[in-house]
Scaffold this motif. Structure first.
Motif, mmCIF file in Angstrom:
data_model
loop_
_atom_site.group_PDB
_atom_site.id
_atom_site.type_symbol
_atom_site.label_atom_id
_atom_site.label_comp_id
_atom_site.label_asym_id
_atom_site.label_seq_id
_atom_site.Cartn_x
_atom_site.Cartn_y
_atom_site.Cartn_z
ATOM 1 N N ARG A 85 93.415 34.872 -36.591
ATOM 2 C CA ARG A 85 93.519 34.676 -35.148
ATOM 3 C C ARG A 85 93.124 35.941 -34.388
ATOM 4 N NH1 ARG A 85 98.881 32.436 -32.680
ATOM 5 N NH2 ARG A 85 98.219 33.481 -30.772
ATOM 6 N N THR A 86 93.520 37.079 -34.906
ATOM 7 C CA THR A 86 93.130 38.345 -34.270
ATOM 8 C C THR A 86 91.611 38.444 -34.209
ATOM 9 O OG1 THR A 86 95.049 39.317 -35.348
ATOM 10 C CG2 THR A 86 93.516 40.840 -34.291
ATOM 11 N N PHE A 87 90.987 38.071 -35.311
ATOM 12 C CA PHE A 87 89.529 38.162 -35.389
ATOM 13 C C PHE A 87 88.862 37.225 -34.387
ATOM 14 C CE2 PHE A 87 85.565 36.454 -37.338
ATOM 15 C CZ PHE A 87 84.797 37.608 -37.236
ATOM 16 N N ILE A 88 89.286 35.960 -34.395
ATOM 17 C CA ILE A 88 88.592 34.970 -33.565
ATOM 18 C C ILE A 88 88.919 35.133 -32.089
ATOM 19 C CG2 ILE A 88 88.336 32.493 -33.093
ATOM 20 C CD1 ILE A 88 88.807 32.005 -36.063
ATOM 21 N N MET A 89 90.227 35.341 -31.764
ATOM 22 C CA MET A 89 90.625 35.351 -30.363
ATOM 23 C C MET A 89 90.398 36.693 -29.678
ATOM 24 S SD MET A 89 91.654 32.232 -30.190
ATOM 25 C CE MET A 89 92.668 31.998 -28.738
ATOM 26 N N ILE A 90 90.544 37.787 -30.436
ATOM 27 C CA ILE A 90 90.507 39.095 -29.778
ATOM 28 C C ILE A 90 89.254 39.885 -30.111
ATOM 29 C CG2 ILE A 90 91.723 41.301 -29.533
ATOM 30 C CD1 ILE A 90 94.284 39.552 -30.134
ATOM 31 N N MET A 91 88.931 39.975 -31.398
ATOM 32 C CA MET A 91 87.844 40.857 -31.814
ATOM 33 C C MET A 91 86.460 40.287 -31.520
ATOM 34 S SD MET A 91 89.152 43.479 -32.500
ATOM 35 C CE MET A 91 90.191 44.567 -33.364
ATOM 36 N N LEU A 92 86.228 39.053 -31.983
ATOM 37 C CA LEU A 92 84.878 38.490 -31.845
ATOM 38 C C LEU A 92 84.406 38.429 -30.384
ATOM 39 C CD1 LEU A 92 82.820 37.719 -33.946
ATOM 40 C CD2 LEU A 92 83.477 35.333 -33.691
ATOM 41 N N PRO A 93 85.284 38.021 -29.437
ATOM 42 C CA PRO A 93 84.814 37.970 -28.051
ATOM 43 C C PRO A 93 84.383 39.341 -27.512
ATOM 44 C CG PRO A 93 86.836 36.723 -28.278
ATOM 45 C CD PRO A 93 86.632 37.439 -29.569
ATOM 46 N N ALA A 117 74.790 38.584 -29.447
ATOM 47 C CA ALA A 117 73.521 38.258 -28.798
ATOM 48 C C ALA A 117 72.351 38.908 -29.530
ATOM 49 C CB ALA A 117 73.552 38.722 -27.344
ATOM 50 N N THR A 118 72.497 40.199 -29.851
ATOM 51 C CA THR A 118 71.413 40.916 -30.528
ATOM 52 C C THR A 118 71.102 40.298 -31.890
ATOM 53 O OG1 THR A 118 72.072 42.942 -29.416
ATOM 54 C CG2 THR A 118 70.677 43.179 -31.346
ATOM 55 N N VAL A 119 72.176 40.053 -32.668
ATOM 56 C CA VAL A 119 71.979 39.483 -34.006
ATOM 57 C C VAL A 119 71.348 38.088 -33.899
ATOM 58 C CG1 VAL A 119 73.219 38.564 -36.016
ATOM 59 C CG2 VAL A 119 73.767 40.837 -35.142
ATOM 60 N N SER A 120 71.821 37.285 -32.933
ATOM 61 C CA SER A 120 71.260 35.945 -32.766
ATOM 62 C C SER A 120 69.764 36.029 -32.474
ATOM 63 C CB SER A 120 71.949 35.206 -31.628
ATOM 64 O OG SER A 120 73.326 35.144 -31.844
ATOM 65 N N ILE A 121 69.402 36.913 -31.553
ATOM 66 C CA ILE A 121 67.995 37.051 -31.183
ATOM 67 C C ILE A 121 67.149 37.466 -32.391
ATOM 68 C CG2 ILE A 121 66.397 38.495 -29.890
ATOM 69 C CD1 ILE A 121 67.591 36.770 -27.947
ATOM 70 N N GLN A 168 64.851 39.998 -22.910
ATOM 71 C CA GLN A 168 64.181 41.186 -23.404
ATOM 72 C C GLN A 168 65.135 42.287 -23.864
ATOM 73 O OE1 GLN A 168 60.805 43.911 -21.714
ATOM 74 N NE2 GLN A 168 60.705 41.917 -20.808
ATOM 75 N N LYS A 169 66.197 42.482 -23.070
ATOM 76 C CA LYS A 169 67.152 43.554 -23.341
ATOM 77 C C LYS A 169 67.681 43.471 -24.782
ATOM 78 C CE LYS A 169 71.587 44.407 -21.914
ATOM 79 N NZ LYS A 169 72.652 43.762 -21.140
ATOM 80 N N TYR A 170 68.011 42.260 -25.213
ATOM 81 C CA TYR A 170 68.611 42.105 -26.534
ATOM 82 C C TYR A 170 67.585 42.286 -27.643
ATOM 83 C CZ TYR A 170 72.580 40.431 -23.933
ATOM 84 O OH TYR A 170 73.632 40.341 -23.065
ATOM 85 N N PHE A 171 66.354 41.866 -27.373
ATOM 86 C CA PHE A 171 65.281 42.094 -28.336
ATOM 87 C C PHE A 171 65.130 43.590 -28.582
ATOM 88 C CE2 PHE A 171 62.755 38.295 -29.313
ATOM 89 C CZ PHE A 171 63.310 37.369 -28.445
ATOM 90 N N VAL A 172 65.060 44.333 -27.472
ATOM 91 C CA VAL A 172 64.826 45.767 -27.577
ATOM 92 C C VAL A 172 65.997 46.444 -28.287
ATOM 93 C CG1 VAL A 172 64.573 47.877 -26.232
ATOM 94 C CG2 VAL A 172 63.319 45.817 -25.579
ATOM 95 N N GLU A 173 67.225 46.062 -27.922
ATOM 96 C CA GLU A 173 68.391 46.662 -28.557
ATOM 97 C C GLU A 173 68.420 46.375 -30.049
ATOM 98 O OE1 GLU A 173 71.910 45.464 -26.464
ATOM 99 O OE2 GLU A 173 71.381 46.831 -24.830
ATOM 100 N N GLY A 174 68.071 45.158 -30.396
ATOM 101 C CA GLY A 174 68.070 44.789 -31.799
ATOM 102 C C GLY A 174 67.072 45.605 -32.588
ATOM 103 N N VAL A 175 65.881 45.751 -32.027
ATOM 104 C CA VAL A 175 64.826 46.500 -32.707
ATOM 105 C C VAL A 175 65.199 47.973 -32.821
ATOM 106 C CG1 VAL A 175 62.496 47.366 -32.374
ATOM 107 C CG2 VAL A 175 62.948 44.938 -32.153
ATOM 108 N N VAL A 224 75.575 34.589 -37.891
ATOM 109 C CA VAL A 224 76.515 35.265 -36.990
ATOM 110 C C VAL A 224 77.929 35.206 -37.565
ATOM 111 C CG1 VAL A 224 77.656 35.109 -34.746
ATOM 112 C CG2 VAL A 224 75.161 35.006 -34.886
ATOM 113 N N ILE A 225 78.339 34.046 -38.077
ATOM 114 C CA ILE A 225 79.697 33.917 -38.611
ATOM 115 C C ILE A 225 79.875 34.785 -39.856
ATOM 116 C CG2 ILE A 225 81.340 32.330 -39.696
ATOM 117 C CD1 ILE A 225 80.227 30.144 -37.824
ATOM 118 N N THR A 226 78.965 34.662 -40.813
ATOM 119 C CA THR A 226 79.181 35.377 -42.080
ATOM 120 C C THR A 226 79.030 36.889 -41.925
ATOM 121 O OG1 THR A 226 76.881 35.049 -42.737
ATOM 122 C CG2 THR A 226 78.462 33.430 -43.508
ATOM 123 N N THR A 227 77.991 37.343 -41.226
ATOM 124 C CA THR A 227 77.831 38.799 -41.102
ATOM 125 C C THR A 227 78.870 39.373 -40.142
ATOM 126 O OG1 THR A 227 76.184 38.620 -39.337
ATOM 127 C CG2 THR A 227 75.359 38.723 -41.580
ATOM 128 N N GLY A 228 79.307 38.573 -39.164
ATOM 129 C CA GLY A 228 80.363 39.035 -38.264
ATOM 130 C C GLY A 228 81.658 39.284 -39.031
#
Lengths: 304, 283
Positions: free
Chosen positions: B188-196, B203-207, B270-277, B92-96
């Motif tokens: 800081r822009t990335f961590i505080m504003i963009m990533l959230p 969620a999708t990538v984690s799943i 389930q929702k995230y599985f389906v979205e990921g696929v 998640v960190i590296t691909t994000g």
């Protein structure tokens, strides 16, 4: 007006480079470097477990091309692909069309059930299926005998004639959920008024399917076929755990062949990493060629 | 917005019922193998091969005890858990980070990077596994979980990057400019504003990564070839089959230990599985 120099641009983008670094290192280590090394290893006479390695040029390739087991595995991989992909695409489409009906109250339940095998570990599926298809009181045979479909148990995985179709069937079962999800996504892109027209049309519905809806989802079909074709060539875990390529190599696809020559030490034979790499490189190029061909086909259809 | 072609009318009850009943029967046969292994894990060996029924006479929980302790599935369970969790965090960190700059910034060399990434999608696994094994050996991390975890994280990140890049590119520029005005730097822009803002993609990538790491077979079977202590569950069950070939119920229990956590996770998310696929064909 004057354009910034390249170094200036690169300096301004220094954060970008920092951000791509971690992922690039990982990809470099575990994707790009291995590709380069496997080309190099393929030129060695090397068991993989000792330091002794001899450079032998293209001898491994020459040997692979002359090995009937290599070509049998090669063709079998494609039989596997041509035998499973059309079934998955058509069956997945039919199921998706039915389960796309909002009125069907149990549709979410059916989707969940059909998708369930997708999330289960493939190696476990392979092992469990050796039980299910066991000739000694396995549930599949029990069912066939109880319903009088056969009089004697079928040795699904022990007979060279039935083993490949059985494994292909299990493969379709395992991954059909994904195909169904692809098609459901595709059906969602059909404009609402087309669906409304279909509703009003009633009796002429099937024409609407063939002439209007099918052309709309066709670009999806090509992407789906591409994705599915490549994954049907990557079936190592299922076959290794179900049959390990047997009986008598009759279900040995290319990846199993590569694994066997690289790691498995049968009575008297040494593992041969160099040779396995050569077979792997040859296989990788073949797959890449097919992917490129499909990519080309995809572009042409999109342009029309 | 969802679109549906409802050619099954609720008013036409015969048709509606026929289709429902057909799919009910179909569904039962479809998950029968999974129900069968679940039921076998609670039966005696004798009962497993006795009939097609799914309800055990008496629940034999000892099967799980034997698998967990005797066949070492307990250890393999924690190995798999560690590999899965850590590789999810790494991925998640590296691909994000990668997806963020690819999706929002132009910089020299970007096209080359994307080109290389796309090319890697099509390279089959069977062909790179040997050098991966060799690399881990050279780095002296082939005999512990570190090597297996990093290799699992490094293996298939391309689709994740595309998901992140696509999502990041749709976030309005104004947000970033406002952050800059406030004096927030790049990180800081990335961590505080963009990533959230990208929680759904996270969620999708984690799943997807959980699914990949937990169920992977080729990589762990090769890496753990000479080192049973770091086996994952899949490899453990495979080895179980070789070592204790007659303990059917124990093997069924080991299989259930492997597949049940993921099935439960799937039912809840389930929702995230389906979205990921589906992300694979939508892009």
């Amino acid at each position: 007006m004057n354009k910034k120099s390249l170094t200036q641009q690169m300096y301004e983008a220094r954060w970008c480079y920092l951000f791509v670094l971690p992922c690039s290192i990982l990809t470099g280590m575990f994707v790009l470097y291995p590709i380069g090394m496997s080309w190099y290893f393929s030129l060695l006479d090397w068991s993989g477990f000792t330091k002794e390695a001899k450079f032998i040029g293209f001898q491994n390739y020459a040997e692979a091309i002359n090995d009937p087991f290599f070509w049998n595995a090669f063709y079998r991989s494609f039989i596997f692909m041509f035998g499973t992909v059309p079934v998955k695409i058509i069956l997945g489409f039919i199921i998706a069309v039915f389960l796309n009906n909002q009125v069907l109250k149990l549709s979410p339940f059916f989707r969940t059930v059909i998708f369930m095998p997708v999330v289960t570990a493939i190696a476990i599926i392979g092992i469990v299926m050796t039980f299910i298809f066991s000739p000694f009181n396995g549930p599949a045979n029990k069912f066939l005998m109880a319903t009088n479909l056969t009089s004697a148990p079928i040795d699904f995985l022990g007979n060279p004639d039935t083993v490949l179709p059985t494994v292909m069937g299990v493969y379709v079962w395992k991954w059909l959920g994904i195909t169904m999800m692809y098609w459901l996504a595709a059906l969602q892109t059909v404009p609402q008024d087309v669906y409304d027209a279909a509703k009003i049309d009633g009796a002429q519905g099937y024409r609407l399917w063939i002439h209007i809806i099918l052309p709309i989802v066709l670009p999806f079909a090509i992407v789906i076929i591409l994705v599915e074709a490549v994954s049907a060539l990557n079936v190592f875990p299922l076959i290794e755990t179900m049959t390990a390529g047997g009986p008598f190599f009759s279900s040995e696809v290319m990846e199993v062949y590569i694994f066997r020559t690289a790691f498995v030490t049968d009575a008297g034979t040494m593992p041969r990493l160099g040779y396995a790499c050569a077979a792997g490189v040859f296989w990788g190029v073949a797959v890449l060629f097919i992917t490129a061909l499909q990519g080309f086909w995809m572009r042409r259809t999109r342009r029309i | 917005m969802s679109k549906y072609l409802n050619f099954i009318a609720e008013k036409n009850q015969v048709r509606y019922l026929t289709i429902t009943v057909f799919f009910l029967i179909f569904s039962f046969f479809w998950i029968y193998p999974l129900l069968w292994v679940l039921s076998a894990s609670l039966k005696t060996d004798f009962e497993i091969w006795g009939g097609l029924g799914l309800i055990p006479d008496k629940l034999i929980w000892e099967n799980f005890e034997r698998a967990w302790f005797g066949a070492n599935m307990g250890r393999y369970f924690f190995n798999t858990l560690i590999i899965t969790v850590v590789s999810v965090v790494i991925v998640v960190i590296t691909t994000g980070m990668f997806g963020y700059v690819i999706g929002r910034y132009a910089f020299p060399g970007k096209k080359i990077l994307i080109g290389i990434l796309i090319a890697t999608i099509f390279i089959p696994q069977g062909y790179t596994i040997i050098p991966v094994f060799d690399l881990l050996t050279d780095l002296k991390i082939s005999k512990n979980l570190i090597g297996l975890t990093i290799a699992t994280a490094g293996h298939t990140p391309v689709i994740y990057i595309l998901l992140f890049a696509g999502y990041f590119s749709r976030i309005p520029v104004e947000l970033e400019e406002a952050a800059k005005m406030d004096g927030a730097g790049f990180i800081r822009t990335f961590i505080m504003i963009m990533l959230p803002l990208t929680k759904p993609v996270v969620a999708t990538v984690s799943i997807l990564q959980v699914l990949h790491a937990w169920n992977d077979f080729l990589l762990p079977v090769v890496i753990t070839l000479g080192n049973p202590d770091i086996r994952t569950l899949s490899v453990g069950v495979y080895a179980f089959k070789g070592e204790y070939f007659v303990d059917w119920s124990g093997m069924a229990a080991a299989s259930v230990i492997t597949i049940l956590p993921i099935i439960i996770l799937f039912l809840f998310m389930q929702k995230y599985f389906v979205e990921g696929v589906q992300g694979a064909v939508k892009g």
